[in-house]
Design a protein around this motif. Sequence first.
Motif, PDB file in Angstrom:
ATOM      1  N   SER A   1       0.721  -1.141   0.018  1.00 40.37           N
ATOM      2  CA  SER A   1      -0.020   0.034   0.082  1.00 40.37           C
ATOM      3  C   SER A   1       0.790   1.177  -0.138  1.00 40.37           C
ATOM      4  CB  SER A   1      -0.918   0.154   1.151  1.00 40.37           C
ATOM      5  OG  SER A   1      -1.884  -1.092   1.321  1.00 40.37           O
ATOM      6  N   LEU A   2       1.789   1.342   0.777  1.00 39.85           N
ATOM      7  CA  LEU A   2       2.720   2.369   0.995  1.00 39.85           C
ATOM      8  C   LEU A   2       3.441   2.661  -0.472  1.00 39.85           C
ATOM      9  CD1 LEU A   2       4.254   1.877   4.434  1.00 39.85           C
ATOM     10  CD2 LEU A   2       2.456   3.418   3.741  1.00 39.85           C
ATOM     11  N   ALA A   3       3.889   1.621  -0.924  1.00 43.46           N
ATOM     12  CA  ALA A   3       4.614   1.824  -2.287  1.00 43.46           C
ATOM     13  C   ALA A   3       3.633   2.217  -3.580  1.00 43.46           C
ATOM     14  CB  ALA A   3       5.103   0.440  -2.817  1.00 43.46           C
ATOM     15  N   ARG A   4       2.486   1.822  -3.354  1.00 49.44           N
ATOM     16  CA  ARG A   4       1.528   2.346  -4.344  1.00 49.44           C
ATOM     17  C   ARG A   4       1.251   3.770  -4.216  1.00 49.44           C
ATOM     18  NH1 ARG A   4      -1.160  -2.430  -2.805  1.00 49.44           N
ATOM     19  NH2 ARG A   4      -3.005  -0.789  -1.973  1.00 49.44           N
ATOM     20  N   MET A   5       1.060   4.193  -2.849  1.00 53.36           N
ATOM     21  CA  MET A   5       0.749   5.435  -2.578  1.00 53.36           C
ATOM     22  C   MET A   5       1.768   6.389  -3.084  1.00 53.36           C
ATOM     23  SD  MET A   5      -0.418   7.357   0.895  1.00 53.36           S
ATOM     24  CE  MET A   5       0.711   6.878   1.847  1.00 53.36           C
TER      25      MET A   5
END
Length: 141
Positions: free
Chosen positions: A51-55
């Motif tokens: 999730s953090l990488a996508r954000m």
Amino acid sequence: MSKRFERTRRKAEQAIKDPVKRKKLLDTAVKLSKPGKHTSQLSEISGKVQSLARMLRCYFTKEYTDVPWQTIVLVAAALIYFVSPFDAIADFIPLIGFADDIAIVSAVFASIIQDVDRFTAWEAAKAAGAEPASYTLIENQ
């Protein structure tokens, strides 16, 4: 946060300004956090890292920019800490090697949960083909 993480946060501020370093960081974080890639310890934070990488990726491609700069820096620092094999506890040490990575990613995730929730809501709306709703209170007349 630890002194080591504070140093990592400063590195993150510099790294996220370099598109090549940013891409390498995101690609490495996504690759390392794939479910089943490492120990069962990583399964605890695999979804969070993804999730953090996508954000972060959406922020830098300007698809989603409703994120404070401090959140971007914290996310980048957490991902740098995660991908670094030599942090507070070296990742290659059996059973405890990822304990510090789990702690850092979980702490950062918890501290920015509202930003993450807004991002995942935006992501879900985008996947559904809907425009993100903007809610305004309309008073009765």
